[in-house]
Write an enzyme that holds these catalytic residues in place. Structure first.
Site, PDB file in Angstrom:
ATOM      1  N   LEU A  12       0.850  -1.354   0.144  1.00  0.00           N
ATOM      2  CA  LEU A  12      -0.161   0.187  -0.101  1.00  0.00           C
ATOM      3  C   LEU A  12       1.213   1.323   0.394  1.00  0.00           C
ATOM      4  O   LEU A  12       0.908   2.375  -0.684  1.00  0.00           O
ATOM      5  CB  LEU A  12      -1.144   0.039   1.269  1.00  0.00           C
ATOM      6  CG  LEU A  12      -1.616   0.949   1.284  1.00  0.00           C
ATOM      7  CD1 LEU A  12      -2.886   1.475   0.723  1.00  0.00           C
ATOM      8  CD2 LEU A  12      -2.352   1.279   2.641  1.00  0.00           C
ATOM      9  N   TYR A 124      -2.174 -10.917  15.462  1.00  0.00           N
ATOM     10  CA  TYR A 124      -2.127 -10.112  14.259  1.00  0.00           C
ATOM     11  C   TYR A 124      -3.172  -9.163  15.190  1.00  0.00           C
ATOM     12  O   TYR A 124      -2.554  -8.124  15.273  1.00  0.00           O
ATOM     13  CB  TYR A 124      -2.141 -10.839  12.677  1.00  0.00           C
ATOM     14  CG  TYR A 124      -2.241  -8.661  11.518  1.00  0.00           C
ATOM     15  CD1 TYR A 124      -1.508  -8.566  11.578  1.00  0.00           C
ATOM     16  CD2 TYR A 124      -3.911  -9.006  11.019  1.00  0.00           C
ATOM     17  CE1 TYR A 124      -1.412  -7.387  10.985  1.00  0.00           C
ATOM     18  CE2 TYR A 124      -3.974  -8.011  10.175  1.00  0.00           C
ATOM     19  CZ  TYR A 124      -3.126  -7.383   9.880  1.00  0.00           C
ATOM     20  OH  TYR A 124      -3.217  -6.126   9.077  1.00  0.00           O
TER      21      TYR A 124
HETATM   22  N1  LIG Z   1      -2.309  -6.036   2.582  1.00  0.00           N
HETATM   23  C1  LIG Z   1      -3.280  -6.526   2.653  1.00  0.00           C
HETATM   24  O1  LIG Z   1      -4.036  -7.232   2.793  1.00  0.00           O
HETATM   25  C2  LIG Z   1      -3.615  -5.846   4.081  1.00  0.00           C
HETATM   26  C3  LIG Z   1      -5.349  -6.281   4.723  1.00  0.00           C
HETATM   27  C4  LIG Z   1      -5.558  -4.891   5.944  1.00  0.00           C
HETATM   28  C5  LIG Z   1      -5.249  -4.276   5.694  1.00  0.00           C
HETATM   29  N2  LIG Z   1      -3.563  -4.406   5.681  1.00  0.00           N
HETATM   30  C6  LIG Z   1      -2.745  -3.070   6.758  1.00  0.00           C
HETATM   31  O2  LIG Z   1      -2.101  -1.863   5.707  1.00  0.00           O
HETATM   32  C7  LIG Z   1      -0.825  -1.783   6.196  1.00  0.00           C
HETATM   33  C8  LIG Z   1      -0.037  -1.537   4.564  1.00  0.00           C
HETATM   34  O3  LIG Z   1       0.344  -3.816   4.017  1.00  0.00           O
HETATM   35  P1  LIG Z   1       1.163  -3.607   2.927  1.00  0.00           P
HETATM   36  O4  LIG Z   1       0.194  -4.885   2.540  1.00  0.00           O
HETATM   37  O5  LIG Z   1       1.233  -2.784   2.905  1.00  0.00           O
HETATM   38  O6  LIG Z   1       2.266  -4.406   4.008  1.00  0.00           O
HETATM   39  P2  LIG Z   1       3.784  -4.521   3.282  1.00  0.00           P
HETATM   40  O7  LIG Z   1       3.497  -4.939   1.956  1.00  0.00           O
HETATM   41  O8  LIG Z   1       3.956  -5.696   4.253  1.00  0.00           O
HETATM   42  O9  LIG Z   1       4.913  -3.355   3.956  1.00  0.00           O
HETATM   43  C9  LIG Z   1       4.567  -3.287   5.203  1.00  0.00           C
HETATM   44  C10 LIG Z   1       5.960  -2.652   5.318  1.00  0.00           C
HETATM   45  O10 LIG Z   1       6.091  -2.437   6.420  1.00  0.00           O
HETATM   46  C11 LIG Z   1       7.692  -2.162   7.338  1.00  0.00           C
HETATM   47  N3  LIG Z   1       7.517  -2.112   8.113  1.00  0.00           N
HETATM   48  C12 LIG Z   1       7.828  -3.615   8.829  1.00  0.00           C
HETATM   49  N4  LIG Z   1       8.337  -3.599  10.105  1.00  0.00           N
HETATM   50  C13 LIG Z   1       8.850  -2.277   9.903  1.00  0.00           C
HETATM   51  C14 LIG Z   1       9.536  -1.683  11.289  1.00  0.00           C
HETATM   52  N5  LIG Z   1      10.054  -2.083  12.467  1.00  0.00           N
HETATM   53  N6  LIG Z   1      10.590  -0.440  10.668  1.00  0.00           N
HETATM   54  C15 LIG Z   1       9.735   0.474  10.091  1.00  0.00           C
HETATM   55  N7  LIG Z   1       9.059  -0.747   8.678  1.00  0.00           N
HETATM   56  C16 LIG Z   1       8.918  -1.631   9.625  1.00  0.00           C
HETATM   57  C17 LIG Z   1       8.407  -2.720   5.753  1.00  0.00           C
HETATM   58  O11 LIG Z   1       8.795  -2.312   5.375  1.00  0.00           O
HETATM   59  P3  LIG Z   1      10.367  -2.169   4.385  1.00  0.00           P
HETATM   60  O12 LIG Z   1       9.678  -3.512   3.547  1.00  0.00           O
HETATM   61  O13 LIG Z   1      11.293  -0.956   4.565  1.00  0.00           O
HETATM   62  O14 LIG Z   1      11.751  -3.672   5.303  1.00  0.00           O
HETATM   63  C18 LIG Z   1       7.373  -2.898   4.739  1.00  0.00           C
HETATM   64  O15 LIG Z   1       7.239  -2.493   3.296  1.00  0.00           O
HETATM   65  C19 LIG Z   1      -1.229  -2.270   7.415  1.00  0.00           C
HETATM   66  O16 LIG Z   1      -1.247  -1.541   8.615  1.00  0.00           O
HETATM   67  C20 LIG Z   1      -1.648  -3.133   7.709  1.00  0.00           C
HETATM   68  O17 LIG Z   1      -1.615  -3.959   8.180  1.00  0.00           O
HETATM   69  C21 LIG Z   1      -3.311  -4.514   4.828  1.00  0.00           C
END
Ligand SMILES: NC(=O)c1ccc[n+]([C@@H]2O[C@H](COP(=O)([O-])OP(=O)(O)OC[C@H]3O[C@@H](n4cnc5c(N)ncnc54)[C@H](OP(=O)(O)O)[C@@H]3O)[C@@H](O)[C@H]2O)c1
Length: 281
Positions: A12, A124
C-alpha cells in the site's frame, strides 16, 4: 503538505507515494531508514522534518508469523504506532494510521461499520487493535483507516498466487469460510490523497465496495482472465494454519458515506482494472 510516510516500500505504501507525490512533498521511509520500534529514531526523524502529516503503513502483516512471534507483532504493530503517535503529538502533525478488518471476530454476516466493537481472533488482529488504541490515546489529530484483502503491484498476494497458478495450470487452494472486501491499493491510495488535507478525525473503513469469499474471488479472477484451473475448496479447519482468521470480516465505508466522501468503486471493477494493468497490458 509535507508528509512523512512509514512503510513506503510496502504494497500500500508504495502506491500512496506514487499517487500523492504530484500533490504533496512525500518523504518515503522503509525499515532500513527508520525502525518504527525505535522510539528515539522515530522522535528524531519527526523532529527533523516537522511534517504536516505522517502516514503509517508500516506493519508486520504476515498473520501466521505474528501468531508465532507475538513479541515482534506487538513491537511493530502496537509499539511502532505508539512511537509515531507520541511524536505526532509533540510536533503537532496529523497522523494517518492504516489498520485492518482483522480487528473484528468475523461472527456477523453483514459488513462491519466503524461504530462496531472490535474483538480480534488472532495475534495480528490483537496487536493492530493495540496500535489503534495507542494512536487514539496519543495523537490528537488522527485518522485510522481500516482496509482489507489488499492487492496491488508492489509485492505478491492472493490475486497473484491465483493468476500464477492459472498460468501454470496448477491447482488453486481457496478457503470458503473466509469472506471480506478485496481492495485495490491504488484506489485506497487515491482515497488517502483526498483525505490527507481534510481536518477530519476518527476511524474510517476504506475498502472497495462489496465482499466475497476466497472461492468467489478465484471464480472472478478466472472470469477476467478467461482461463480456468482446478480449485480445491477447503474450510479453515482443513487449511491448517497457525493463526485463525475471522470468517466474515467485510467492511463498509460508513463514516465516509456519512461525510459524502465514499468514492470507492466495487471490488469486481477494481480487480478487473488491476488484472488489465498488470497482466493484460
Ligand atoms: N495486505 C493486506 O491485505 C492488508 C489487509 C488489511 C490491512 N492491511 C494493513 O495495511 C497496511 C499496509 O499493509 P501492506 O500490505 O502494504 O504491508 P507490506 O507490504 O507488508 O508492507 C509493510 C511495510 O512495513 C515495513 N516495516 C515492517 N516492519 C517495520 C519496522 N520495524 N520499521 C519500519 N518499517 C517496517 C516494511 O518495510 P521494508 O519493506 O522497508 O522492510 C514493509 O514494506 C498495514 O497496516 C496492514 O496491517 C493490509
Amino acid at each position: 503538505m509535507k508528509v512523512v510516510m512509514f512503510g513506503g516500500n510496502g504494497l500500500l505504501g508504495s502506491d500512496i507515494i506514487k499517487v500523492c507525490s504530484g500533490e504533496h512533498e512525500m518523504i518515503a521511509l522503509g525499515s532500513a531508514d527508520v525502525d518504527i520500534t525505535n522510539s528515539e529514531a522515530v522522535y528524531n526523524l519527526i523532529k527533523a522534518h516537522k511534517p504536516d502529516a505522517v502516514i503509517n503503513s508500516a506493519a508486520l502483516t504476515d498473520v501466521d508469523k505474528c501468531e508465532n512471534n507475538p513479541d515482534e507483532a506487538y513491537r511493530v504493530n502496537a509499539m511502532g504506532p505508539k512511537n509515531i503517535a507520541m511524536a505526532c503529538r509533540d510536533f503537532n502533525s496529523r497522523m494517518i494510521h492504516i489498520s485492518t478488518d482483522y480487528v473484528f471476530d468475523g461472527k456477523k454476516d453483514s459488513p462491519y461499520d466503524e461504530f462496531e466493537q472490535v474483538a480480534p481472533v488472532n495475534i495480528y488482529g490483537k496487536s493492530k487493535v493495540a496500535g489503534e488504541q495507542f494512536v487514539q490515546m496519543c495523537a490528537p489529530k488522527f485518522m485510522i483507516i481500516r482496509t482489507a484483502w489488499v492487492f496491488g503491484t508492489k509485492r505478491k498476494h492472493f490475486v497473484d498466487y491465483v493468476i500464477d497458478s492459472i498460468n501454470k495450470g496448477e491447482e488453486v487452494i481457496a478457503v470458503k469460510d473466509m469472506v471480506s472486501s478485496p481492495t485495490y491499493s491504488l484506489d485506497l491510495a487515491e482515497l488517502i490523497k483526498e483525505l490527507l488535507p481534510l481536518n477530519e478525525v476518527g476511524i474510517f473503513h476504506g475498502v472497495n465496495k462489496g465482499y466475497c469469499s476466497r472461492v468467489q474471488m478465484v471464480e472472478e479472477i478466472m472470469k477476467v482472465m478467461n482461463k480456468q484451473t482446478r480449485v480445491q475448496v477447503l474450510s479453515q479447519s482443513q487449511w491448517k494454519k497457525p493463526a485463525a482468521r475471522p470468517v466474515f470480516s467485510a467492511l463498509k465505508n460508513y463514516h465516509l458515506h456519512l461525510l459524502d466522501k465514499d468514492t470507492m468503486s466495487g471490488w469486481r471493477d477494481a480487480l478487473k482494472r488491476y488484472i488489465r494493468f498488470k497482466y493484460q497490458g
